[in-house]
Enzyme design. Structure first.
Site, PDB file in Angstrom:
ATOM      1  CB  CYS A  82      -1.008  -0.032   1.142  1.00  0.00           C
ATOM      2  SG  CYS A  82      -2.350   1.177   0.946  1.00  0.00           S
ATOM      3  CG  HIS A 191      -4.287  -3.258   2.400  1.00  0.00           C
ATOM      4  ND1 HIS A 191      -3.364  -2.925   3.372  1.00  0.00           N
ATOM      5  CD2 HIS A 191      -4.822  -2.089   1.964  1.00  0.00           C
ATOM      6  CE1 HIS A 191      -3.353  -1.613   3.527  1.00  0.00           C
ATOM      7  NE2 HIS A 191      -4.226  -1.081   2.681  1.00  0.00           N
ATOM      8  CD  GLU A 193      -2.667  -6.149   4.874  1.00  0.00           C
ATOM      9  OE1 GLU A 193      -2.942  -4.966   5.142  1.00  0.00           O
ATOM     10  OE2 GLU A 193      -1.979  -6.491   3.881  1.00  0.00           O
TER      11      GLU A 193
END
Length: 213
Positions: A82, A191, A193
């Site tokens: 990011c 992202h 995650e």
């Protein structure tokens, strides 16, 4: 045991990233740290980031993270996430032009207040799931289908047009660089995650990557 250092400069989604890496690589030691020696000793390094790039770069420079990132990325895998990806670019127009770490020559641009696609106005920030089209064969795309969807949250983007390092592109009113790669560095605007199976696979691939293509 392999070690992954997640750089803590106060501006990253540290808990989510560390838990995701621990989940996909239980045999890996994950350190969230701003300690230069721990980062230098790690087998792999992650540079996360959220928030305004001016604040991020101020902390990165205050802590000497910019020089440390240049150093460790020369001989081991580095993953930017990011704003961590944006920090690797040459400069960003957020809050007026801000000089970044300059490991990639691209500039980071604002989507603008009047972003449209096919006559439809698009919301800024770009928030939610979007397709990523792979533009190079890279180990971090292993077992991830071309066009798979990842989760984005951002108002600024690295340009895709003419970008020599682009590894994946996404369309949101403009063509943007969803991923860039060169040598030991891979960086993503989305992202991983927060990106379910595809994102976890990318993080798993990172923990197995030895660097370069």
């Amino acid at each position: 045991m392999k070690t992954v250092a997640i750089i803590d400069y106060g501006m990253g989604n540290l808990h989510s990233v560390s838990k995701a890496v621990e989940h996909v690589a239980p045999d890996t030691r994950v350190l969230v740290t701003d300690n230069a020696e721990q980062i230098r000793s790690a087998d792999r390094v992650i540079l996360p980031g959220v928030g305004a790039i001016r604040d991020c770069m101020a902390e990165i420079r205050r802590l000497g993270i910019d020089e440390l990132v240049r150093e460790v990325s020369a001989d081991r895998p580095l993953l930017g996430i990011c704003v961590g990806m944006q920090a690797l670019m040459s400069r960003s127009e957020e809050n007026g032009w801000v000089d970044c770490i300059d490991l990639f020559p691209s500039e980071v641009r604002f989507f603008g207040d009047n972003l449209t696609e096919n006559g439809e106005r698009l919301k800024v920030p770009h928030m939610g799931w979007n397709e990523v089209h792979q533009t190079m064969d890279h180990p971090l795309w292993h077992d991830i289908p071309d066009g798979d969807r990842f989760y984005f949250v951002h108002s600024y983007y690295a340009e895709a047009e003419g970008n020599p390092d682009i590894a994946g592109r996404t369309r949101y009113g403009v063509d943007l660089a969803a991923a860039v790669a060169r040598d030991n560095i891979f960086a993503v605007q989305f992202h991983p995650e927060k990106s379910a199976r595809a994102g976890l696979q990318l993080l798993k691939n990172f923990t197995n990557w030895t660097g370069t293509c």
